[in-house]
Scaffold this active site. Structure first.
Site, PDB file in Angstrom:
ATOM      1  N   LYS A   1       0.866  -1.188   0.000  1.00 45.49           N
ATOM      2  CA  LYS A   1       0.000   0.000   0.000  1.00 45.49           C
ATOM      3  C   LYS A   1       0.896   1.230   0.000  1.00 45.49           C
ATOM      4  O   LYS A   1       1.502   1.570   1.000  1.00 45.49           O
ATOM      5  CB  LYS A   1      -0.918   0.011   1.215  1.00 45.49           C
TER       6      LYS A   1
ATOM      7  N   ARG B   1     -10.398   9.680  -6.124  1.00 48.90           N
ATOM      8  CA  ARG B   1     -11.145   8.689  -5.343  1.00 48.90           C
ATOM      9  C   ARG B   1     -12.620   9.070  -5.223  1.00 48.90           C
ATOM     10  O   ARG B   1     -13.509   8.223  -5.199  1.00 48.90           O
ATOM     11  CB  ARG B   1     -10.523   8.580  -3.945  1.00 48.90           C
TER      12      ARG B   1
ATOM     13  N   GLU C   1       3.619   2.584   3.560  1.00 47.72           N
ATOM     14  CA  GLU C   1       2.410   2.822   4.349  1.00 47.72           C
ATOM     15  C   GLU C   1       1.804   1.563   4.928  1.00 47.72           C
ATOM     16  O   GLU C   1       1.222   1.573   6.002  1.00 47.72           O
ATOM     17  CB  GLU C   1       1.370   3.534   3.477  1.00 47.72           C
TER      18      GLU C   1
ATOM     19  N   LYS D   1      -5.928  -8.980  -0.482  1.00 46.75           N
ATOM     20  CA  LYS D   1      -7.107  -9.393  -1.224  1.00 46.75           C
ATOM     21  C   LYS D   1      -7.204 -10.909  -1.204  1.00 46.75           C
ATOM     22  O   LYS D   1      -6.320 -11.602  -1.676  1.00 46.75           O
ATOM     23  CB  LYS D   1      -7.034  -8.904  -2.671  1.00 46.75           C
TER      24      LYS D   1
END
Length: 562
Positions: free
Chosen positions: A267, A287, A370, A375
Site C-alpha cells: 500500500k 477517489r 504505508e 485481497k
C-alpha cells in the site's frame, strides 16, 4: 422535450414541487415533505414512484426525470460551490441588513437552511414572495451559474436577483441544495429505486445518472417505464466507484478474513487516480470521482500508450506517488510494458500462511512504506493496519443536519507532563450511537467559547484551526475514550508533536481510566514510533523465525500492531 412539455414545466411552482418541506401546508403534491415524513425505505421510494408515474396532477409525469433526480440528490450528483455556511451567513447578513453575529448564533442549531429562512422572514430589506413562481428549471439554472462564481460580490448579486422570487421555503431549499443535503432522509437508492428497479445498481457501476436513467426509461417516451432489465455496466470515460478497504488489527484477523489465501500488495502512500483512455483521449478521476488537477497527471498521456501499446480503450485504477529514481524498485509483469519511474506495478505476493504475511509486513515497514492491501483470492481488498490510543475529551463542536444544536464532533487530546498542558491529537465524530450522544450533552461539563481563539484556556495548547465551539471546564475531570484509526500520522494542525490519527473512531469509553492514566504525550510518541519504525518489524521477524533457532529465545510480549 416538446414545446407543450416545456410550457408545462414553466408553469409548475417550485415551492410546491420541490421546496416545500415537512411543515408545508400546500394542497398540491409535496414530494420532499412526503419523503421526509415517511420513515420507511419502501414508503420513501413509493413516494418517488408515484410522482414519476402519475405526475403532480395525476395525468402522468411530463417533466425531465434527470433534472428532478439531480435536484433530489444534491449530495450525490454534486456541483461544487465556493460557499461554506459561514460565508453564506456573511452574504445574507448583507442582503437582509441583519446582524451577522445573531445569524451565526442561530447557525449553531445546525441547519443553515433554517437560519437563512428565519432571517429572510424577519428581513425588512428583502421580503419573501407570498406565492412561489419559481420552476425546477429556473432553480437548476441558478445553481449552475452559482457554481461558476468565485467572487463574493458576484455571488451576492446572484442571490439578490433570485431572493424576491422566493418564498422563505424556496430559499431554505435552495440553500440546502447548495449544502448538498435536502434533509429528507433519503439517498440515491431511495430515489433511483423509485425510477426503475435496476437504476441504483447500474448507477453504482457508472455514476452517470443521465445515462442510467436514459437506459432505464427508454427513449420512446420520457417518463415511460419499460420491462427491460438494465444491467450495471462499466464504460470508458465514465468514472467507476472504487472498491474500499477495511482495517485489520492483526495477522490472525487478516488470515481469518481471507481463508482462501490472499494476494498481498504494498500500500503506497500516494494519491488514488482512475485513468480512462479512449483512443487518444484521456480522463482522470480522483477517489471521489472528481477530475484530477492537470499538473498531477501531465506525463500520463506520454507514457501510458507506451506501457499499453495495444490498448485502444483502457481503465486503470492507479496510485500516484513520488518515486526514488535511483533505486527503481518495482516488478515487471507480462501484461504491461513498464516505463521506469512512470508506469509501474505495485509489488504483489501470494500469501497462504501467517508466517508469510508477517514477513511481508516486516518488509514494507522496514522500507518506510504505508502498509499492505490484502485481497482474498476469492474476495475483496483489506488493509492491515490499525492504531489505538486512550485520549481525553478536551472540547467539542456543534454537529450539522439532524445533529445540529448538539455537541457531536469532539476534540481529543493528551497530557504533556513536561509543560503541564493538554495538547490536541484528533477530531472524532463517529463511534457513538444516538442514545449515547444525547447522554453526553448532559454528562460533559463544557464551556462555550464559539471558536474564539482569545477564549482558549491556558491549560490547552491548540492551533487556531482546532479551536472548538466548547472546551472542557476541567480537563482533569473529562472522560477517556479509546480512539482507533487506520494509523498514526503527522498533521501540523495538532499540538501533540504533530501526531494525529487517520480515520479516527470511538471504539470504547474507558471508565477505568482518568486523565493521569490515559495515553500521555510521551506514550503517544512511543506508539507513533512503534507504528512507523522498526519495533513492530522486529516483533514480526521474531514471530516467524524457524523453530530450529532455539538460541534466539522467546519473542517479546507486546501488543501486535500489524
Amino acid at each position: 422535450m416538446s414545446d407543450e412539455e416545456e410550457e408545462y414545466v414553466e408553469e409548475k411552482p417550485f415551492a410546491v414541487e420541490v421546496a416545500k418541506q415537512g411543515r408545508a401546508v400546500c394542497k398540491k403534491v409535496r414530494l420532499i415533505a412526503d419523503i421526509t415524513n415517511n420513515p420507511g425505505y419502501l414508503d420513501k421510494t413509493n413516494c418517488v414512484k408515484k410522482l414519476f408515474k402519475d405526475g403532480t396532477d395525476g395525468t402522468g409525469f411530463k417533466d425531465d426525470v434527470v433534472l428532478w433526480c439531480r435536484l433530489l440528490l444534491p449530495g450525490v450528483v454534486k456541483r461544487v460551490y465556493n460557499l461554506q455556511s459561514k460565508q453564506l451567513i456573511k452574504l445574507f447578513s448583507r442582503i437582509f441588513l441583519t446582524d451577522q453575529t445573531e445569524m451565526l448564533e442561530h447557525l449553531e442549531r445546525g441547519d443553515i437552511g433554517e437560519t437563512i429562512q428565519q432571517f429572510f422572514d424577519e428581513s425588512l430589506k428583502v421580503r419573501p414572495a407570498k406565492k412561489s413562481t419559481l420552476t425546477v428549471k429556473e432553480v437548476d439554472q441558478f445553481l449552475e451559474k452559482l457554481a461558476k462564481l468565485t467572487k463574493e460580490d458576484d455571488q451576492m448579486e446572484h442571490f439578490i436577483k433570485i431572493a424576491p422570487k422566493c418564498t422563505s421555503n424556496d430559499l431554505k431549499t435552495i440553500i440546502r441544495l447548495i449544502k448538498g443535503d435536502l434533509r429528507m432522509g433519503a439517498g440515491a437508492k431511495h430515489i433511483l429505486d423509485g425510477v426503475h428497479p435496476d437504476a441504483y445498481e447500474a448507477y453504482q457501476a457508472s455514476r452517470d445518472i443521465e445515462t442510467v436513467i436514459g437506459k432505464c426509461l427508454g427513449n420512446e417516451q420520457k417518463g415511460k417505464k419499460t420491462n427491460k432489465i438494465v444491467r450495471a455496466e462499466i464504460s470508458v470515460m465514465t468514472p467507476i466507484l472504487p472498491m474500499l478497504a477495511e482495517a485489520c488489527k492483526s495477522v490472525e484477523q487478516a488470515m481469518k478474513k481471507c481463508p482462501n489465501g490472499m494476494y498481498s500488495e504494498i500500500k503506497y502512500d500516494g494519491e488514488r487516480v482512475q485513468v480512462h483512455k479512449h483512443g487518444s483521449e484521456f480522463k482522470y478521476f480522483s477517489r471521489s470521482l472528481k477530475p484530477v488537477l492537470p499538473h498531477k497527471i501531465q506525463h500520463f498521456k506520454e507514457f501510458i500508450p507506451k506501457a499499453f501499446p495495444h490498448a485502444k480503450d483502457l481503465i486503470l485504477d492507479s496510485e500516484i506517488l513520488m518515486i526514488d529514481t535511483n533505486t527503481e524498485k518495482k516488478i515487471l509483469q507480462q501484461t504491461m510494458t513498464e516505463i521506469p519511474n512512470h508506469i509501474v506495478f505495485s509489488e504483489m505476493k501470494e500469501i497462504r500462511k501467517p508466517k508469510e504475511l508477517s514477513e511481508m509486513i516486516a518488509k514494507v515497514l522496514k522500507l518506510g512504506l504505508e502498509g499492505l492491501v490484502l485481497k482474498d483470492f476469492k474476495s475483496i481488498y483489506e488493509p492491515a493496519m490499525a492504531d489505538t490510543a486512550d485520549l481525553i475529551v478536551l472540547g467539542a463542536w456543534y454537529g450539522t443536519g439532524k445533529k445540529g444544536g448538539m455537541m457531536s464532533v469532539f476534540l481529543m487530546g493528551c497530557y504533556n507532563p513536561k509543560n503541564k498542558k493538554f495538547c490536541t491529537v484528533t477530531k472524532v465524530h463517529t463511534g457513538h450511537d444516538d442514545k449515547t450522544l444525547e447522554q453526553l450533552q448532559d454528562e460533559l461539563d463544557m464551556v462555550k467559547i464559539s471558536q474564539d481563539m482569545s477564549k482558549v484556556p491556558n491549560w490547552l495548547s491548540c492551533t487556531k484551526t482546532m479551536v472548538p465551539d466548547f472546551v472542557a471546564k476541567d480537563p482533569k475531570a473529562q472522560p477517556i475514550w479509546e480512539i482507533t484509526g487506520a494509523e498514526f500520522t503527522q498533521h501540523e494542525v495538532h499540538t501533540a508533536d504533530g501526531i494525529s490519527i487517520r480515520f479516527p473512531r470511538v471504539t470504547r469509553i474507558r471508565d477505568d481510566k482518568s486523565w493521569d492514566t490515559a495515553t500521555n504525550l510521551q506514550e503517544l510518541q512511543k506508539l507513533y514510533k512503534t507504528s512507523k519504525e522498526t519495533t513492530d518489524v522486529s516483533y514480526l521477524l521474531n514471530e516467524v523465525k524457524d523453530d530450529a533457532d532455539d538460541s534466539a529465545g522467546p519473542s517479546p510480549k507486546r501488543k501486535k500492531r500489524t
